[in-house]
Every structure is written in C-alpha cells, then in structure tokens.
Design a protein around this motif. Structure first.
Motif, PDB file in Angstrom:
ATOM      1  N   GLY A  45     -40.525  14.158  11.552  1.00 46.92           N
ATOM      2  CA  GLY A  45     -40.754  12.953  11.311  1.00 46.92           C
ATOM      3  C   GLY A  45     -39.804  11.862  11.713  1.00 46.92           C
ATOM      4  N   ARG A  88     -42.373   7.127  13.903  1.00 45.26           N
ATOM      5  CA  ARG A  88     -43.068   8.041  14.404  1.00 45.26           C
ATOM      6  C   ARG A  88     -44.396   7.994  13.899  1.00 45.26           C
ATOM      7  NH1 ARG A  88     -39.092   7.951  16.997  1.00 45.26           N
ATOM      8  NH2 ARG A  88     -37.728   9.505  17.312  1.00 45.26           N
ATOM      9  N   SER A 138     -46.503  10.818  13.836  1.00 42.27           N
ATOM     10  CA  SER A 138     -46.755  11.664  12.772  1.00 42.27           C
ATOM     11  C   SER A 138     -45.574  12.302  12.224  1.00 42.27           C
ATOM     12  CB  SER A 138     -47.682  12.610  13.549  1.00 42.27           C
ATOM     13  OG  SER A 138     -46.794  13.481  14.263  1.00 42.27           O
ATOM     14  N   GLY A 139     -45.757  13.196  11.310  1.00 42.09           N
ATOM     15  CA  GLY A 139     -44.640  13.815  10.657  1.00 42.09           C
ATOM     16  C   GLY A 139     -44.371  14.952  11.304  1.00 42.09           C
ATOM     17  N   ARG A 140     -44.912  15.506  12.601  1.00 39.33           N
ATOM     18  CA  ARG A 140     -44.522  16.665  13.233  1.00 39.33           C
ATOM     19  C   ARG A 140     -43.137  16.549  13.618  1.00 39.33           C
ATOM     20  NH1 ARG A 140     -49.182  17.656  17.602  1.00 39.33           N
ATOM     21  NH2 ARG A 140     -48.100  16.270  18.683  1.00 39.33           N
ATOM     22  N   GLU A 199     -43.478   6.216   9.040  1.00 40.26           N
ATOM     23  CA  GLU A 199     -44.421   7.362   9.855  1.00 40.26           C
ATOM     24  C   GLU A 199     -45.667   7.249   8.787  1.00 40.26           C
ATOM     25  OE1 GLU A 199     -41.512  10.591   9.404  1.00 40.26           O
ATOM     26  OE2 GLU A 199     -41.618  10.587   7.359  1.00 40.26           O
TER      27      GLU A 199
END
Length: 160
Positions: free
Chosen positions: A105, A98, A100-102, A149
C-alpha cells in the motif's frame, strides 16, 4: 550560543536557494519569449492526481489544526510535499497514493530509501524554515505520512 554546524548548514541552504532562484529567473525569461501556448507547463494525469491528493491532504491537516507553511519545496536532494506547523513543531509531510493495497500500500511505499531522501531534504531546508518561522531557533521536527489507498485516507503522525 554559537553553533558552527548550524551556520554552515544555513549558509549551504541559502546558497542552494539562490541558485534555484537564479535558474527560475532564467527560465522565466525564456518562457516570456515563447508563445503563450507553449509557455504553460503541461502536467500529466499522474501529476494532476498527485496535486489533487496533496490538496486533499492539506485540507485534512489544516482541519486538524496544523498551519500550512509551504508546499512542494524543492532542493537538490528531493522534494518535500507539505510543510506544516503543529504548535511549536515543524512537520514535514509526505503524501503517497496507491490504487490498491497490493505490495504493502501507500504507507509502505515510504521505505528506508525514501525516508533517507526526505531526511536529507529536510536537513537542507530546515535552516531557512527556522529562520523564517522560528526566528532562527531550530524547532522540534517530525515526519508525517498521509496515505491514500482504496478510496480511504490515513494520516500517520510521526511516521518515522
């Protein structure tokens, strides 16, 4: 020791692999008749990135002492990214990435539904892997996740 369940599972997996080989042979015959520029499979940028992450995960796990057995094993229920051997344990590895960790993740993206698909795929592939690498004896099994990530990599042994 005679286990009818294992015999049924092994036979089911063997038949599935035979069907897959038959389809691959048929596809190879069709692609041999096509011009060279169309016979080469095209991969999207996302597929190329996924393949790069799998290669990086393979290097990470191999440097930690795991022995690679297979990559991208397909069956009717899904795909196992990497299959490794850690001592006497068979390790099924899911590689996730991913940007980002939004939303939790990469590691969190292996939810219950994905875990269930991986378990079903592993159950179908296990008899053949045991036959090839453990002389037919079913080894202990674990499921690892390698998550990429935000520029970092996290290896989660026995993730589920």
């Amino acid at each position: 020791m005679h286990d009818p369940f294992l015999e049924i599972a092994y036979e089911h997996a063997r038949r599935a692999q035979q069907r897959l080989l038959k389809r691959r042979r048929a596809a190879a015959g069709r692609s041999a008749r096509q011009p060279a520029e169309t016979a080469k499979p095209r991969t999207s940028p996302t597929q190329q990135a996924g393949s790069a992450h799998e290669s990086q995960a393979l290097r990470l796990l191999a440097s930690a002492g795991l022995v690679p057995l297979a990559r991208n094993l397909h069956c009717r229920t899904g795909e196992i990214d990497l299959v490794m051997r850690d001592g006497d344990t068979l390790v099924f590895v899911e590689v996730r990435a991913r940007a980002s960790g939004r939303y939790g993740g990469a590691a969190a993206s292996v939810g219950r539904a994905k875990q269930a698909r991986l378990l079903r795929s592993a159950a179908l592939l296990l008899p053949d892997l045991a036959h090839r690498h453990w002389s037919g004896r079913i080894p202990p099994v674990r499921f690892d996740v390698v998550a990429f990530e935000a520029g970092g990599v996290h290896w989660l042994p026995a993730a589920f």
